[in-house]
Write an enzyme that holds these catalytic residues in place. Sequence first.
Site, short mmCIF file in Angstrom:
data_model
loop_
_atom_site.label_atom_id
_atom_site.label_comp_id
_atom_site.label_asym_id
_atom_site.label_seq_id
_atom_site.Cartn_x
_atom_site.Cartn_y
_atom_site.Cartn_z
N GLU A 107 0.85 -1.20 0.00
CA GLU A 107 0.00 0.00 0.00
C GLU A 107 0.88 1.24 0.00
OE1 GLU A 107 -3.66 -0.40 2.22
OE2 GLU A 107 -3.29 1.54 3.15
N ASP A 109 0.20 5.34 0.65
CA ASP A 109 -0.89 6.14 1.23
C ASP A 109 -0.67 7.64 1.23
OD1 ASP A 109 -2.19 3.83 1.96
OD2 ASP A 109 -1.52 3.86 4.03
N GLU A 111 -3.07 10.34 3.36
CA GLU A 111 -4.23 10.56 4.22
C GLU A 111 -4.20 12.01 4.68
OE1 GLU A 111 -4.86 7.78 7.36
OE2 GLU A 111 -4.13 6.09 6.21
#
Length: 294
Positions: A107, A109, A111
């Site tokens: 993953e 990311d 955010e």
Amino acid sequence: MGASVASLPSSPVLLLLLLLASSLTLASAGNFYQDFDVTWGDGRGKIANGGQLLSLSLDKYSGSGFESKKEYLYGKIDMQLKLVPGNSAGTVTTYYLSSKKGSTWDEIDYEFLGNVSGQPYTLHTNVITRGKGSREEQFHLWFDPTKNFHTYSILWNPKHIVFYVDNIPIRVFKNMEANGVSFPTSQPMKIHSSLWNADDWATQGGRVKTDWSRAPFTAWYRNFNANACVWSNGKSSCGRSMSPQSESDAWKTQDLDATSNRWLRWVRKNYRVYNYCSDVYRFPQGLPPECKLR
């Protein structure tokens, strides 16, 4: 939320380049109807303008999210976002790549952690490889991400992963597999995004809760673009070669030049607010190995 005068680049040329980069719009864009599925939210995720705009909303009952129809194994992924304005405390807007398979998933990311009015968003980044994460770096931004759309990009090639904001690199995670550090090389990933409530931790460690009187909270997306190797039926559209065949393939071997490295140092000096490789209290047995290999 803007940068102070003291923290801006000293060179007028660099300042001009920053302004140009911040106003960057993508030359080509995908269509959300063709490229994505709204996967949850019971109508809170909406596609409009003939597929050129997507919005996600959050209220007291549910958030919403979407994912790409295609999987990718390496690529340059761009998306323009405009984040929840005003008091966004407790909300998290995500934009990431994930293989979402088993306990050893990969993953990459972004955010965006909301905050009370007048306080900056925290841009939280992470790289998870084979189910192992805890590689967070956090930043504040040199602009208000709720006023206009800005481009957030992920460059993922066999050399490294580079996070870009308006074409300015903010973080690099190098391929150090030769030194025993895992790197995402074999699991294709979809693009995901969501808007959800995380007021137990997102804003000031969970001390500030979501003000539901301001709901619904909404974030907007546009100008998705993917120059990437599409994974289908166990094969990559790039074949086995990662050598660029055209200018649009330059991402396959793209590295940071001297100017990009200067921008990277500027961001790290002025806007990075957390680096896991400096958090000796979190890793009492010693920092992760990649921290010593940079």
